[in-house]
Scaffold this motif. Structure first.
Motif, PDB file in Angstrom:
ATOM      1  N   THR A 145      -4.783-112.036 141.084  1.00 38.70           N
ATOM      2  CA  THR A 145      -3.794-113.048 140.742  1.00 38.70           C
ATOM      3  C   THR A 145      -3.818-113.290 139.241  1.00 38.70           C
ATOM      4  O   THR A 145      -4.769-112.916 138.543  1.00 38.70           O
ATOM      5  N   ARG A 146      -2.790-113.908 138.736  1.00 37.51           N
ATOM      6  CA  ARG A 146      -2.721-114.232 137.310  1.00 37.51           C
ATOM      7  C   ARG A 146      -3.890-115.142 136.923  1.00 37.51           C
ATOM      8  O   ARG A 146      -4.499-114.984 135.872  1.00 37.51           O
ATOM      9  N   GLU A 147      -4.222-116.083 137.805  1.00 40.83           N
ATOM     10  CA  GLU A 147      -5.330-117.007 137.533  1.00 40.83           C
ATOM     11  C   GLU A 147      -6.655-116.247 137.403  1.00 40.83           C
ATOM     12  O   GLU A 147      -7.426-116.477 136.474  1.00 40.83           O
ATOM     13  N   GLU A 148      -6.906-115.323 138.329  1.00 43.29           N
ATOM     14  CA  GLU A 148      -8.135-114.526 138.262  1.00 43.29           C
ATOM     15  C   GLU A 148      -8.157-113.682 136.988  1.00 43.29           C
ATOM     16  O   GLU A 148      -9.194-113.565 136.331  1.00 43.29           O
ATOM     17  N   PHE A 149      -7.009-113.126 136.630  1.00 45.67           N
ATOM     18  CA  PHE A 149      -6.915-112.322 135.418  1.00 45.67           C
ATOM     19  C   PHE A 149      -7.241-113.162 134.183  1.00 45.67           C
ATOM     20  O   PHE A 149      -8.002-112.732 133.313  1.00 45.67           O
TER      21      PHE A 149
END
Length: 86
Positions: free
Chosen positions: A45-49
């Motif tokens: 996800t963008r958050e994990e990235f």
């Protein structure tokens, strides 16, 4: 001017037709197919990235700091006179 009640009825009929049409099933199947395909890929996800990006930035900064410190210590060590053998 059209009666708002008639427009509401037409809107509800169109929504009802679309809900019962094969297009709705096609959309569900397409979404399921895409979800299945994406689950096979190794995606984040963008958050994990963003979290990993921040962590790597911190690690890079720490590595640069440590490289600088090692260079200082090596320079100190090189400037000392050699110990006499004894």
């Amino acid at each position: 001017m059209a009666n708002p009640k008639i427009l509401d009825e037409i809107g509800s009929k169109v929504s009802e037709l679309l809900a019962n049409s094969p297009a709705k099933d096609l959309e569900k199947n397409a979404r399921a197919l895409l979800a299945s395909g994406f689950s096979k890929l190794d995606l984040v996800t963008r958050e994990e990235f963003e979290l990993q990006k921040e962590a790597l930035t911190r690690y890079r900064d720490k590595l640069t700091e440590l490289e600088h410190r090692v260079a200082q210590l090596e320079a100190e060590l090189a400037s000392r006179p050699p110990a006499e053998a004894g």
